[in-house]
Every structure is written in C-alpha cells, then in structure tokens.
Design a protein around this motif. Structure first.
Motif, PDB file in Angstrom:
ATOM      1  N   SER A  34      18.219   5.464 -35.225  1.00  0.00           N
ATOM      2  CA  SER A  34      17.468   4.553 -34.376  1.00  0.00           C
ATOM      3  C   SER A  34      16.612   3.629 -35.226  1.00  0.00           C
ATOM      4  O   SER A  34      15.884   4.076 -36.112  1.00  0.00           O
ATOM      5  CB  SER A  34      16.573   5.353 -33.413  1.00  0.00           C
ATOM      6  OG  SER A  34      15.818   4.479 -32.596  1.00  0.00           O
ATOM      7  N   SER A  35      16.717   2.326 -34.955  1.00  0.00           N
ATOM      8  CA  SER A  35      15.973   1.340 -35.733  1.00  0.00           C
ATOM      9  C   SER A  35      15.953   0.030 -34.968  1.00  0.00           C
ATOM     10  O   SER A  35      16.746  -0.180 -34.046  1.00  0.00           O
ATOM     11  CB  SER A  35      16.628   1.134 -37.108  1.00  0.00           C
ATOM     12  OG  SER A  35      17.947   0.634 -36.956  1.00  0.00           O
ATOM     13  N   PRO A  36      15.038  -0.892 -35.319  1.00  0.00           N
ATOM     14  CA  PRO A  36      15.091  -2.220 -34.713  1.00  0.00           C
ATOM     15  C   PRO A  36      16.387  -2.923 -35.090  1.00  0.00           C
ATOM     16  O   PRO A  36      16.990  -2.637 -36.130  1.00  0.00           O
ATOM     17  CB  PRO A  36      13.874  -2.929 -35.330  1.00  0.00           C
ATOM     18  CG  PRO A  36      13.006  -1.849 -35.865  1.00  0.00           C
ATOM     19  CD  PRO A  36      13.919  -0.734 -36.258  1.00  0.00           C
ATOM     20  N   GLY A  37      16.830  -3.851 -34.247  1.00  0.00           N
ATOM     21  CA  GLY A  37      18.050  -4.569 -34.574  1.00  0.00           C
ATOM     22  C   GLY A  37      18.388  -5.624 -33.549  1.00  0.00           C
ATOM     23  O   GLY A  37      18.056  -5.487 -32.368  1.00  0.00           O
ATOM     24  N   GLY A  38      19.068  -6.668 -34.011  1.00  0.00           N
ATOM     25  CA  GLY A  38      19.419  -7.771 -33.119  1.00  0.00           C
ATOM     26  C   GLY A  38      20.906  -7.949 -32.908  1.00  0.00           C
ATOM     27  O   GLY A  38      21.339  -8.977 -32.390  1.00  0.00           O
ATOM     28  N   TRP A  39      21.708  -6.932 -33.297  1.00  0.00           N
ATOM     29  CA  TRP A  39      23.150  -7.043 -33.112  1.00  0.00           C
ATOM     30  C   TRP A  39      23.542  -6.731 -31.673  1.00  0.00           C
ATOM     31  O   TRP A  39      22.795  -6.087 -30.922  1.00  0.00           O
ATOM     32  CB  TRP A  39      23.866  -6.086 -34.067  1.00  0.00           C
ATOM     33  CG  TRP A  39      23.808  -6.503 -35.511  1.00  0.00           C
ATOM     34  CD1 TRP A  39      22.751  -7.096 -36.155  1.00  0.00           C
ATOM     35  CD2 TRP A  39      24.835  -6.361 -36.491  1.00  0.00           C
ATOM     36  NE1 TRP A  39      23.059  -7.324 -37.471  1.00  0.00           N
ATOM     37  CE2 TRP A  39      24.330  -6.890 -37.710  1.00  0.00           C
ATOM     38  CE3 TRP A  39      26.123  -5.850 -36.467  1.00  0.00           C
ATOM     39  CZ2 TRP A  39      25.079  -6.903 -38.885  1.00  0.00           C
ATOM     40  CZ3 TRP A  39      26.872  -5.863 -37.646  1.00  0.00           C
ATOM     41  CH2 TRP A  39      26.365  -6.388 -38.828  1.00  0.00           C
ATOM     42  N   GLN A  40      24.741  -7.195 -31.295  1.00  0.00           N
ATOM     43  CA  GLN A  40      25.267  -6.965 -29.944  1.00  0.00           C
ATOM     44  C   GLN A  40      25.919  -5.575 -29.892  1.00  0.00           C
ATOM     45  O   GLN A  40      26.828  -5.278 -30.678  1.00  0.00           O
ATOM     46  CB  GLN A  40      26.301  -8.036 -29.587  1.00  0.00           C
ATOM     47  CG  GLN A  40      25.802  -9.461 -29.743  1.00  0.00           C
ATOM     48  CD  GLN A  40      24.932  -9.926 -28.596  1.00  0.00           C
ATOM     49  OE1 GLN A  40      24.709  -9.203 -27.631  1.00  0.00           O
ATOM     50  NE2 GLN A  40      24.439 -11.152 -28.677  1.00  0.00           N
ATOM     51  N   LEU A  41      25.487  -4.730 -28.956  1.00  0.00           N
ATOM     52  CA  LEU A  41      25.948  -3.347 -28.885  1.00  0.00           C
ATOM     53  C   LEU A  41      27.165  -3.249 -27.965  1.00  0.00           C
ATOM     54  O   LEU A  41      27.104  -3.637 -26.797  1.00  0.00           O
ATOM     55  CB  LEU A  41      24.830  -2.442 -28.371  1.00  0.00           C
ATOM     56  CG  LEU A  41      23.483  -2.541 -29.100  1.00  0.00           C
ATOM     57  CD1 LEU A  41      22.507  -1.516 -28.565  1.00  0.00           C
ATOM     58  CD2 LEU A  41      23.662  -2.406 -30.601  1.00  0.00           C
TER      59      LEU A  41
ATOM     60  N   ALA B 207      19.000 -13.055 -28.871  1.00  0.00           N
ATOM     61  CA  ALA B 207      17.891 -14.004 -29.001  1.00  0.00           C
ATOM     62  C   ALA B 207      16.626 -13.323 -29.495  1.00  0.00           C
ATOM     63  O   ALA B 207      15.859 -13.885 -30.269  1.00  0.00           O
ATOM     64  CB  ALA B 207      17.636 -14.693 -27.660  1.00  0.00           C
ATOM     65  N   SER B 208      16.394 -12.086 -29.061  1.00  0.00           N
ATOM     66  CA  SER B 208      15.240 -11.316 -29.518  1.00  0.00           C
ATOM     67  C   SER B 208      15.726  -9.920 -29.885  1.00  0.00           C
ATOM     68  O   SER B 208      16.412  -9.273 -29.092  1.00  0.00           O
ATOM     69  CB  SER B 208      14.173 -11.223 -28.417  1.00  0.00           C
ATOM     70  OG  SER B 208      13.054 -10.473 -28.861  1.00  0.00           O
ATOM     71  N   PRO B 209      15.415  -9.445 -31.097  1.00  0.00           N
ATOM     72  CA  PRO B 209      15.912  -8.123 -31.494  1.00  0.00           C
ATOM     73  C   PRO B 209      15.301  -7.004 -30.667  1.00  0.00           C
ATOM     74  O   PRO B 209      14.171  -7.106 -30.191  1.00  0.00           O
ATOM     75  CB  PRO B 209      15.490  -8.022 -32.961  1.00  0.00           C
ATOM     76  CG  PRO B 209      14.336  -8.954 -33.096  1.00  0.00           C
ATOM     77  CD  PRO B 209      14.603 -10.079 -32.142  1.00  0.00           C
TER      78      PRO B 209
ATOM     79  N   PRO C 227      12.824 -14.586 -35.479  1.00  0.00           N
ATOM     80  CA  PRO C 227      13.860 -14.305 -34.483  1.00  0.00           C
ATOM     81  C   PRO C 227      14.063 -15.502 -33.565  1.00  0.00           C
ATOM     82  O   PRO C 227      13.307 -16.486 -33.598  1.00  0.00           O
ATOM     83  CB  PRO C 227      13.283 -13.099 -33.716  1.00  0.00           C
ATOM     84  CG  PRO C 227      12.230 -12.527 -34.603  1.00  0.00           C
ATOM     85  CD  PRO C 227      11.668 -13.699 -35.355  1.00  0.00           C
ATOM     86  N   SER C 228      15.067 -15.394 -32.725  1.00  0.00           N
ATOM     87  CA  SER C 228      15.428 -16.522 -31.878  1.00  0.00           C
ATOM     88  C   SER C 228      14.375 -16.863 -30.832  1.00  0.00           C
ATOM     89  O   SER C 228      14.388 -17.968 -30.287  1.00  0.00           O
ATOM     90  CB  SER C 228      16.767 -16.234 -31.185  1.00  0.00           C
ATOM     91  OG  SER C 228      17.785 -16.054 -32.134  1.00  0.00           O
TER      92      SER C 228
END
Length: 548
Positions: free
Chosen positions: A166-173, A142-144, A492-493
């Motif tokens: 390392s970087s911003p991101g909204g994927w599921q880890l 919902a929020s990166p 973003p969400s």
C-alpha cells in the motif's frame, strides 16, 4: 550523437535526458560499470537517468561530461518468464476502457494476452516498470490516491506495474494479485528483475490457503500463495525485539505509549535506488544529529522520531537521554509521580525504572529522542530506519516494544545547545527551480513562488501536500516517470504541489517544478498541518551552472 539535455535536480543531482529507453539502459550500464568522479548513485527511468552527486561542485563538474558520455547499447537480458495471476476488477478498469476505446473485456484481453518485459525498477521496492502493448496507453489520474492497495495491477502511460504494498500512487488500477513482489526473505527480494518477461493470467479470485507462505518459483505462477506477503524486513530481522511482557534485564528503553507515531530512524540507507528503496532516515536530520551529539553518540546512531508528543519510555538501568527537534515539554515520572521536567536540547539522566513522557510540542512536529549508546535493533539493508512507503525497516513502535541500548560511546556527553525549532508565523525554504519548471505557465511559476501555501492534514513522511491557488500547466502532455529526490516540489494534475520528504518514492510521473535546498529540508520536516509555507530565493535554471 548530439549532446544530451542535462537539467539540475536541486543542489546535488542531475536529470539526463535520453532519446529512448535503449539509450537510458546503455547510459545507466556505463555509469554503473565505471562511476565518474563525484558520482554517488544513478537511477534509470523511462527517458532519463538521474545522477546523484556527492555535493554541488561535483554536480556541476558532472553536467558537461554526462552530456556527451558514450552509452553503448546493452544486449537484451535473457530474463525469466513470470506468470502473475490477476483478478481484473480494478477501480479504474471502466475508465481505461473508455479512454482506449476498448470494452472492459478488450482491456483484459490486451493486458493478459501479450508478453510484458521488466525494463527498470523504481518508485518502491519490488515495483518494476513493464513495457508491453501500446494499445493500453493511458494517462495517470488527475489526482493521485493517498493509498493504493498492495497487489494492485495498474497502467500509466505505456507502462504496467504491480504495487508491492500500500502506497500513494496516480496510476490507473485495473486489477489485483496476491503475488509477493518484494520479500526480503527471498533472494533476490524483488520478484521481477530487469529483463524478466511477464504474463498476466486472468483468474476469478485470488487463491489463498491457511498454511505458511513460500516464495513462488521464478518460472511458475506468482499469484497462488498463502495470503498476503509478510512485511518487508522479515520476522526477526526488522522487528524490535522483546515486544511481549517478559521482564527486561539488559540495558534498554521500553515503550509504554507510542503517541501519534513513533519510529526508529538513523541517517538512512544509501545506494539502493535501483531496488526502489529511498534513503529514508530521520526527516529532520539536523535534530537527530543534535540529539546524538548531546549524549555523545555518533551522528548516525538510531534514535526515536516521534510526532506531536505522547511518547512514554521506561528505562532499564540508568540511561542518558536527550530530546531535540520539536519543542516538547518533558516529564520524568516514577510510580506515576512527576519528579522533574528536564529541558530539551540538553543531556539528562533517566534513572532505572523511571519514565520519560513527552508532551504536545509548542513548536514543530517531530521530536528526536537519543539514548547514550544508541538503539541497537538489527539493521535492515544497512540501516535501522523505518521507511513507511516501502515498509523496509523496523515496524512502528507500539506499547510494549523493547529497544535495546548499546554500550556507551567513548566520547563525553555534550553541553546544552540552542533549540533548532522555534515558533514562527510562516515557514520559508529556498529552492532551485527545475528540472520541469517549464511545464507550468509563467504566471503559475510566479504563483508558486509568490503565495504562501498551506500544509494540509494529508501530509506525512512521504511528502507535504499543499493547498492554495492551483497552478496551471503549460504542457498537458504526459510526463514519463523520472528519478526524484527529497525536497522535490511535484505538481499533480490538480495543480496543488506535493513536496517530497524522507520516505518519498524514488521515481515519479508528475513534473518537478523546483527542489528545496539541502539546508532547508529539515524545516519541511517540522511543518504541521495548517502551517503556512513559502518558497523563496529561487535559483532559475538558466542561472544554474549545471544547466546544459
């Protein structure tokens, strides 16, 4: 074939919709093999191709051509098989299991039990979008996150990927690996190329040794190597020389204090979107050009970009400098004695052995220090710019960094010029709506344009994170990753916009509601946390000549 949907992305780009990934790859291949007049660069994504144009008229000429341009199918590449050793302990592994209805072990089995294929690159250098089992289709967060750890193995939509750094991101880890996804000392630098086949091999822990790292073989496992990959750019290729305490003899500036953040920047590196490398470069290009113009340099010479003052530079040999951008008090010192206070936006002499100190700005955020002859550290991928998202280019400046200065240019120094950055109660930037303005409700679109947003302290060279009354989506369906540009207003969400700056990712999976006009991009670079920002003079998609 029916005509494709072509949407404007700001003033100099188009987003071309395709029926499926096969058409994307065919169109991308056709445009790459035979570029159209006015075409600057193309970038493939899941269901779209981003086409950057040389200017606004070229963009408008390209739109009708792209609508019907044939896209012959591209035969599948006979790619290598790359095995990536993976520890499945990601922060979102349980959430992915709940969303898919599988157990945690079921997720691990589905992810590691089937073969993935690298479809296209993007987002960041070494980041490859992998297509594979559809049983693992999951939405983005919902929020990166502001910082995803390097080596994170992740899922979003029907894609999987490994974050190269390392970087911003909204994927599921879901896991992590030590595989060096991007290494400029390796040819090619990306571990995964389009067409490569990928298998993830579960391991209990990442394998590290104490010896020097070597790039893994293309066909062997990519998770067993000695520790984390070296910073992109390579030792001796991106590092500013002379960072030790040795005596400096050539023409140079030595950093005595770097302030909050000081970087080398020029006008960036174009033409590398397919590698996941954004243009980067000076966030406020107008101020960088002005500083160079004042000392007689070419506009693309490397300068120092520094945030909120605190930078101190000592001259070796007489140097001519100019400082533009944020309005910072300047002081010249010698043996800790304050001598003079030169003005900004004008050339001045910094004598041999003397020190220039930049104070806290009264207006703006980023100041640009140009030296006659330019800073001449080695180029990385054709530029001396530091890209904080990708890690390409010289490292951030630190006390002791020595910046070599080139020979004086053939042109004379300039005359003092008016300041480009001034104190203002509210910043205002013009926007072109789209390409995904239809993803929010009409009321939210009015709210985007009608309210003054607050710049938060989570902002950086990647983007400005804004706070205000959140926007509501009209369509909650997941959006496939698409190419994007500097100035893109992404949602973003959580409903609070992010405006991309110089070090933005080349693709993103959140809808872009508008793009800031080219003439106003420099204004964004000078926005401080707490500043109020308003979007104005919006051009509606239906009023734009590129909309087809």
């Amino acid at each position: 074939m029916t005509g494709r949907e072509v949407r404007p992305v700001g003033e100099r780009a188009l987003l071309v919709g395709c029926a499926d990934l096969a058409e994307v790859l065919g169109l991308h291949a056709a445009l790459s093999a035979s570029p159209l007049p006015g075409q600057a660069e193309v970038l493939a994504a899941a269901r779209t191709v981003l086409v950057r144009a040389t200017d606004r008229p070229a963009r408008d000429r390209l739109a009708p051509v792209l609508r019907d341009l044939p896209a012959p199918p591209v035969p599948p590449a006979a790619g290598d098989v790359v095995v990536i050793d993976t520890v499945y302990d990601g922060a979102d592994l349980t959430a992915v299991a709940e969303h898919t209805g599988l157990s945690v072990q079921g997720v691990v089995g589905a992810h590691s039990g089937e073969e993935w294929t690298a479809a296209f690159g993007g987002f960041a250098p070494g980041f490859a979008y992998l297509v594979g089992p559809t049983t693992l289709a999951v939405p983005r967060r919902a929020s990166p996150r502001t910082a995803v750890p390097a080596g994170s193995v992740a899922l979003a939509g029907t894609f999987s990927a490994v974050y190269p750094r390392s970087s911003p991101g909204g994927w599921q880890l879901i896991g992590r690996t030590d595989a060096p996804m991007w290494d400029l000392d390796r040819r090619p630098p990306a571990l995964l190329r389009p067409g490569d086949r990928v298998r993830f091999r579960p391991v209990r822990e990442r394998v590290t040794t104490s010896g020097p790292a070597e790039a893994p073989g293309r066909h062997g496992p990519a998770g067993a190597h000695s520790g984390p990959a070296a910073p992109t750019g390579g030792a001796g290729e991106s590092a500013a020389p002379g960072t030790g305490a040795a005596t400096v003899t050539g023409s140079a500036l030595t950093v005595l204090a770097a302030g909050a953040q000081s970087l080398l920047q020029d006008l960036g590196r174009a033409g590398l979107l397919d590698l996941g490398v954004s243009p980067s470069g000076a966030a406020d290009r107008g101020s960088a050009r002005q500083a160079n113009r004042l000392v007689g340099n070419d506009g693309g010479a490397a300068v120092v970009e520094t945030v909120l003052g605190g930078l101190e530079l000592r001259a070796t040999r007489h140097q001519v400098l100019a400082v533009s951008g944020a309005q910072v008090p300047l002081t010249i010192l010698h043996v800790d004695e304050e001598l003079t206070h030169p003005p900004t936006d004008a050339p001045f002499l910094l004598p041999d052995g003397h020190v220039l100190r930049l104070g806290h700005p009264s207006a703006g955020l980023r100041a640009y220090v140009a030296v006659r002859g330019g800073v001449t550290v080695p180029e990385v991928l054709g530029s001396r710019s530091t890209d904080l998202l990708s890690g390409v280019g010289p490292p951030p400046l630190a006390a002791g960094t020595v910046l070599p200065v080139g020979p004086p240019p053939g042109r004379a120094v300039g005359q003092p010029e008016p300041a480009r950055v001034r104190v203002t109660e509210e910043l205002a930037v013009g926007v072109v709506l789209g390409p995904r303005a239809d993803r929010v409700t009409p009321e939210s679109l009015e709210r985007l344009l009608g309210q003054a947003w607050t710049v938060t302290d989570r902002s950086n060279r990647v983007g400005l994170r804004l706070d205000g009354a959140p926007l509501e989506r009209a369509d909650d369906a997941e959006l496939d990753s698409e190419g994007t540009v500097a100035g893109a207003v992404q949602l973003p969400s959580d409903g609070r916009p992010v405006v991309f700056l110089a070090d933005h990712p080349v693709t993103g999976g959140y809808p872009v509601l508008a793009v800031v006009r080219d003439a106003d991009l420099d204004t964004l670079a000078q926005a401080r946390p707490g500043d109020r920002l308003r979007f104005r003079d919006a051009v509606l998609p239906c009023e734009d000549a590129a909309q087809t």
